[in-house]
Design an enzyme around this catalytic site. Structure first.
Site, PDB file in Angstrom:
ATOM      1  CB  CYS A   1      49.428  17.218  48.898  1.00 52.82           C
ATOM      2  SG  CYS A   1      50.873  17.455  47.885  1.00 52.82           S
TER       3      CYS A   1
ATOM      4  CG  HIS B   1      46.972  21.357  45.618  1.00 55.60           C
ATOM      5  ND1 HIS B   1      46.896  21.076  47.138  1.00 55.60           N
ATOM      6  CD2 HIS B   1      47.779  20.591  45.454  1.00 55.60           C
ATOM      7  CE1 HIS B   1      47.771  20.174  47.600  1.00 55.60           C
ATOM      8  NE2 HIS B   1      48.169  19.729  46.468  1.00 55.60           N
ATOM      9  CD  GLU B   2      47.560  19.118  41.598  1.00 55.80           C
ATOM     10  OE1 GLU B   2      48.916  19.377  41.499  1.00 55.80           O
ATOM     11  OE2 GLU B   2      47.394  18.567  42.527  1.00 55.80           O
TER      12      GLU B   2
ATOM     13  CG  HIS C   1      52.378  21.008  43.467  1.00 53.01           C
ATOM     14  ND1 HIS C   1      53.181  20.612  44.446  1.00 53.01           N
ATOM     15  CD2 HIS C   1      50.997  20.271  43.732  1.00 53.01           C
ATOM     16  CE1 HIS C   1      52.385  19.694  45.464  1.00 53.01           C
ATOM     17  NE2 HIS C   1      51.277  19.462  45.123  1.00 53.01           N
TER      18      HIS C   1
HETATM   19 ZN    ZN Z   1      49.756  18.283  46.088  1.00 53.54          ZN
END
Ligand code: ZN
Length: 183
Positions: free
Chosen positions: A111, A154-155, A158
């Site tokens: 990340c 993963h995004e 976020h």
């Molecule tokens: Zn990230």
């Protein structure tokens, strides 16, 4: 190529814990510029020449919240075998289906907001289908698998204030490893 001047927030910044807000259309000029800058940054970070010249960490995805802007947008750029890049601009994403099969990245997820090695397994769905909007506000569906499925999950995390380290069991970072496939 000129490196876009982006300030990427570090994991210690509480802003990363905010839940990003839905984006309205049409996009503002500044949003369009930031999308383009973020994609250029990701691509330069993946090209050896620029990676070394600017001392960058290679990254494939970046969400607006990592740039301090709590809007539900992320971009991703994947290098294809011929050296060109496939760009994704994903706005207001929703996961509409996901595989039961789980996978994890053997060498660990990375990340751009976490500049330290992290041990442990992050379980992800091997395949997901998402509904999202393009930069003109048109809806589309996209199905992704393997590393791109991990990247998208993963995004999307976020956008909900979640970091990949949150998924790792603190007492047993390799918990349930045998139940998942390593990629
Ligand atoms: Zn990230």
């Amino acid at each position: 190529m000129k490196l876009p001047n982006l300030k990427i927030l570090d994991e210690t910044d509480k802003t990363l814990r905010q839940i990003s807000k839905e984006v309205t259309f049409p996009l503002e000029k500044e949003e369009l510029k930031l999308i383009d800058d973020a994609l250029t940054y990701l691509e330069m970070s993946q090209i050896d020449e620029y990676n070394e010249k600017y001392n960058l960490r290679a990254g494939m995805g970046l969400s607006f919240i990592q740039l301090g802007i709590p809007k539900r947008i992320f971009v991703a750029s994947e290098e294809l075998e011929d050296g060109t890049f496939k760009r994704h601009v994903i706005i207001n994403p929703e996961i509409v289906s996901k595989s039961e099969e789980l996978i994890f990245v053997g060498e660990g997820e990375g990340c751009l907001s976490i500049a330290r090695p992290v041990d442990g397994i992050v379980p992800r769905h091997a395949r997901i289908t998402i509904k999202a909007y393009d930069i003109d506000g048109n809806p589309f569906n996209i199905r992704v698998r393997e590393d791109i499925s991990v990247l998208f999950q993963h995004e999307i995390d976020h956008l909900n204030g979640i970091l990949f380290i949150d998924h790792i069991d603190k007492d047993n970072p390799y918990k349930n490893e045998h139940l998942m496939r390593e990629i």
